[in-house]
Write a protein that holds these residues in place. Structure first.
Motif, PDB file in Angstrom:
ATOM      1  N   HIS A 139      53.781  36.622  37.361  1.00 28.32           N
ATOM      2  CA  HIS A 139      52.700  37.437  36.805  1.00 28.32           C
ATOM      3  C   HIS A 139      51.327  37.111  37.346  1.00 28.32           C
ATOM      4  CE1 HIS A 139      53.556  40.345  33.480  1.00 28.32           C
ATOM      5  NE2 HIS A 139      54.749  40.047  33.923  1.00 28.32           N
ATOM      6  N   LEU A 257      47.121  37.510  27.100  1.00 26.15           N
ATOM      7  CA  LEU A 257      46.506  36.944  28.295  1.00 26.15           C
ATOM      8  C   LEU A 257      45.522  35.850  27.938  1.00 26.15           C
ATOM      9  CD1 LEU A 257      46.501  40.111  30.310  1.00 26.15           C
ATOM     10  CD2 LEU A 257      47.008  37.912  31.299  1.00 26.15           C
ATOM     11  N   HIS A 416      41.969  45.053  32.150  1.00 22.76           N
ATOM     12  CA  HIS A 416      41.465  43.814  32.761  1.00 22.76           C
ATOM     13  C   HIS A 416      40.093  44.025  33.388  1.00 22.76           C
ATOM     14  CE1 HIS A 416      45.454  42.151  32.234  1.00 22.76           C
ATOM     15  NE2 HIS A 416      45.937  43.258  32.742  1.00 22.76           N
ATOM     16  N   HIS A 457      46.312  45.539  36.731  1.00 23.35           N
ATOM     17  CA  HIS A 457      45.252  44.598  37.073  1.00 23.35           C
ATOM     18  C   HIS A 457      44.391  45.134  38.201  1.00 23.35           C
ATOM     19  CE1 HIS A 457      45.832  40.821  34.892  1.00 23.35           C
ATOM     20  NE2 HIS A 457      47.122  41.127  34.841  1.00 23.35           N
TER      21      HIS A 457
HETATM   22  S1  RUQ Z   1      49.368  41.757  32.469  1.00 24.52           S
HETATM   23  S2  RUQ Z   1      51.963  43.188  31.524  1.00 24.52           S
HETATM   24 CU1  RUQ Z   1      48.742  40.564  33.691  1.00 24.52          CU
HETATM   25 CU2  RUQ Z   1      48.134  43.317  32.309  1.00 24.52          CU
HETATM   26 CU3  RUQ Z   1      51.353  41.310  32.406  1.00 24.52          CU
END
Ligand code: RUQ
Ligand code: CUA
Length: 677
Positions: A139, A257, A416, A457
């Motif tokens: 990720h 996150l 993000h 992202h």
């Molecule tokens: S995230 S779904 Cu880095 Cu937006 Cu994993």
């Protein structure tokens, strides 16, 4: 005739013609008038080319901004996660040329990763619950930092599917270590580094009982937990030190996150969450499905973790060891003011700290805003112990209104945020499928640029550091739909390069990425990467970074039969293996030690052994050890798998496994004469 080729060739002609013109104009930036002038100056040939290929002036400008002539290097490296590929993709910016796939959690034959040598051990160290894992969902890559700036030394990456973290050394772009805590089952808020890479943060996603025990779901509230893990990183050794790492226990909300504070917010880590409802599905058990029950509440919690205090507690032994991992329990964390919550609207997603460390930006996802929290306000509320209440686990909650500096109305589905050097923020907006540029100072929306399509992202040049560069932004689009020639129902991802250096955002390039689902990327200035050209001294084992004890020198090749098996000390150099014939006996334990003696850049040899699933990539100076049992008698050609020289096909040999000598059996007795007749 290859049409693409001819297009490419013509583009080069166009670009060169234009470049020449631009240079003769003093190398100024090309506005569209400039392009028009350049196109004029390029002559009727160029005009015709633009017409034939149906290219606008904006197209040609974009081409000129990305085209990178042979031999010229890119200005930036983009390190993108490879999603299900379990690897890392290295891309040059602005050319968007793929430079490397770094094998991390999955076997990769070209690099000989997971095909016989000690990289097998690295992969095996990431196995969990007794299962061999041959994939990952990589990720979030994180470049190591010094004082909040990328330093180009290491890259970390998390595997969401199996809660693992890997360390890649950027001196040779090789994965050196995989760690897992045994505590959590999945992660999402990882990896993010503290400003001096003291710690690599990995935060759980789906709550589960610590240590992988079975506990029924109706004990969810009591027994299921989340955790923020702080992996201690030893810079000198370039390895994570599990024994010095620790976790902070979190309630069973779905932590999402994370990001580490910097400058004024240094010492804090932030993490958003999306399921303070503590829903766990059950659409066939009389409960609402996960998807709807996750989003009942108007607010979830931004987690604010004081990791400096947590570190002190861990050092003072205020931890409980669970499955071999040190955990600061929730009660201890609360008691010691380590954990605070702040409401955040509505199943939010990304959390990103601004370059000056003052602002924490949370993308609303199901809310149309980006919310900007102020660390100054947060610190004051914590210091004054001014709480609005407590969550069911006793975690103090700070006031939403008193923590925020403001909100920006962004659009549908903000996720993000990245930053530039002019005080602007760029937020990906998933549902609306745009990137939104806004101003951090007065929280005003400036511009939106469409993405094609479904942007997740985004990565700006040095965009997570204390000093972003601006310049370029890459939108990481989940869907490509109509952007590329069709290749069946499964389409590539689309990385779109955007120029940030003009007043208006300009889309420069679409790059199809047909591998995994890359989630996140970081972009670093190329001159910060100091990659080695060869392994020195010859005989270096990249997995230990040391000269291997079994390294072989030229002229000292040999075969030794020892109590633990047959040791073959082999060298590779253009264009032969020494020895090129190996004799062993059926059932022998074989230890193959092989050194590539080359000292010339790019003089890589491969080593493949027929039918044994052995394939090595031996870069110049590299040493590898391979252990296996020669369990089948036979004649097995071995050969070099890299086209290393004119005599590459001749770089081969035989691996002969002699059958066990059959025991002499007594001759079968003659059949007795049949009686009678
Ligand atoms: S995230 S779904 Cu880095 Cu937006 Cu994993
Ligand atoms: Cu060595 Cu081909």
């Amino acid at each position: 005739m290859d049409r693409r080729r001819s297009h490419a060739a013509r583009m080069v002609v166009a670009a060169l013609a234009l470049t020449t013109t631009v240079l003769s104009q003093g190398g100024c930036d090309l506005g569209s008038a400039g392009v028009a002038r350049a196109a004029d100056a390029g002559g009727p040939g160029l005009q015709k080319l633009m017409k034939d290929r149906n290219l606008s002036e904006a197209d040609v400008t974009a081409a000129l901004k990305t085209y990178t002539p042979t031999g010229r290097h890119d200005e930036y490296y983009l390190f993108a996660s490879g999603g299900h590929g379990g690897n890392v993709i290295v891309i040059g910016v602005p050319s968007m040329r793929i430079l490397k796939y770094v094998a991390v959690f999955t076997p990769e034959p070209w690099q000989g990763y997971g095909y016989g040598d000690q990289s097998d051990d690295i992969l095996a160290s990431g196995n969990r619950h007794g299962h061999t894992l041959s994939w990952a969902d990589t990720h979030h890559p994180a470049l190591s930092e010094t004082k909040g700036d990328y330093d180009g030394r290491y890259l970390f990456i998390g595997d969401k599917a199996n809660a693992r973290v890997a360390v890649v050394d950027l001196k040779d772009f090789v994965t050196k270590q995989i760690v897992e805590s045994n505590l959590i089952e999945s992660d999402h808020g990882g990896t993010f580094v503290t400003p001096n890479t003291d710690y690599v943060i990995e935060t759980s996603q789906y709550p589960s009982p610590f240590g992988g025990e079975y506990v029924p779901l109706d004990k969810f509230d009591e027994a299921y937990r989340g955790a923020m893990i702080f992996w201690k990183f030893d810079r000198e050794k370039g390895r994570i030190v599990p024994a010095e790492s620790f976790a902070v226990e979190l309630p069973p909300y779905t932590q999402d996150l994370a990001d580490a504070g910097k400058l004024v917010s240094d010492g804090f880590a932030f993490c958003n969450s999306i399921n303070t409802e503590r829903a766990y599905g059950g659409d066939m058990e009389g409960r609402p499905p996960m998807e709807s029950s996750y989003s009942q509440n108007d607010m979830d919690y931004l987690h604010v973790v004081d990791w400096r205090k947590a570190e002190q507690l861990a050092k003072a032994g205020k931890t409980e060891t669970i499955k071999g991992f040190r955990v600061i329990r929730l009660a201890t964390a609360i008691e010691n003011d380590i954990l605070h919550f702040i409401p955040e609207p509505k199943s939010p997603h990304g959390v990103d700290v601004s370059p000056d460390g003052k602002d924490i930006v949370v993308g609303g996802k199901l809310d149309t805003h980006a919310t900007v929290y102020s660390i100054e306000k947060i610190k004051k509320l914590i210091a004054d112990k001014k709480y609005e209440g407590k969550d069911p686990y006793g975690v103090p909650i700070l006031s939403f209104q008193e923590s925020i500096r403001g909100q920006v109305e962004i659009g549908l589905g903000p996720l993000h945020t990245q930053f530039d050097d002019q005080g602007n923020a760029y937020t990906s907006v998933f549902i609306e499928s745009v990137v939104a540029k806004w101003n951090l100072k007065d929280l005003k929306l400036i511009e939106k640029l469409p993405a094609h399509y479904n942007i997740g992202h985004l990565a700006a040049a040095e965009g997570d550091t204390v000093s972003p560069d601006g310049r370029f932004l890459v939108m990481m689009d989940k869907w490509a739909i109509d952007r590329f020639a069709p290749v069946g129902p499964l389409l590539p991802q689309n990385f779109q390069l955007v120029d940030l250096s003009q007043d208006k955002l300009q889309l420069l390039y679409d790059m199809p990425l047909p591998l995994g689902e890359p989630h996140y990327a970081q972009m670093i200035k190329a001159d910060k990467i100091h990659a080695e050209e060869i392994y020195k001294p010859a005989g270096t084992n990249p997995l230990t970074d040391q000269k291997d004890p079994f390294a072989v020198e030229g002229g000292k090749e040999r075969v030794e039969r020892k109590p633990d098996g047959v040791h073959i000390y082999m060298t590779a150099i253009r264009s032969h293996f020494t020895p090129d014939i190996v004799h062993v006996k059926e059932g022998d334990q074989v230890h193959l030690h092989i050194t590539n003696l080359e000292q010339a850049q790019d003089a890589t040899h491969g080593f493949a052994l027929d039918s044994h699933n052995i394939q090595l990539s031996l870069e110049p100076g590299e040493h590898a050890n391979v252990d296996f049992v020669a369990d089948k008698p036979g004649v097995f050609p071995m050969y070099c798998t890299e086209f290393c020289s004119a005599l590459h096909l001749e770089m081969a040999g035989y691996f002969l496994v002699e059958p066990k000598v059959a025991e002499t059996k007594p001759a079968p007795a003659k059949p007795a004469k049949r009686a009678g007749g």
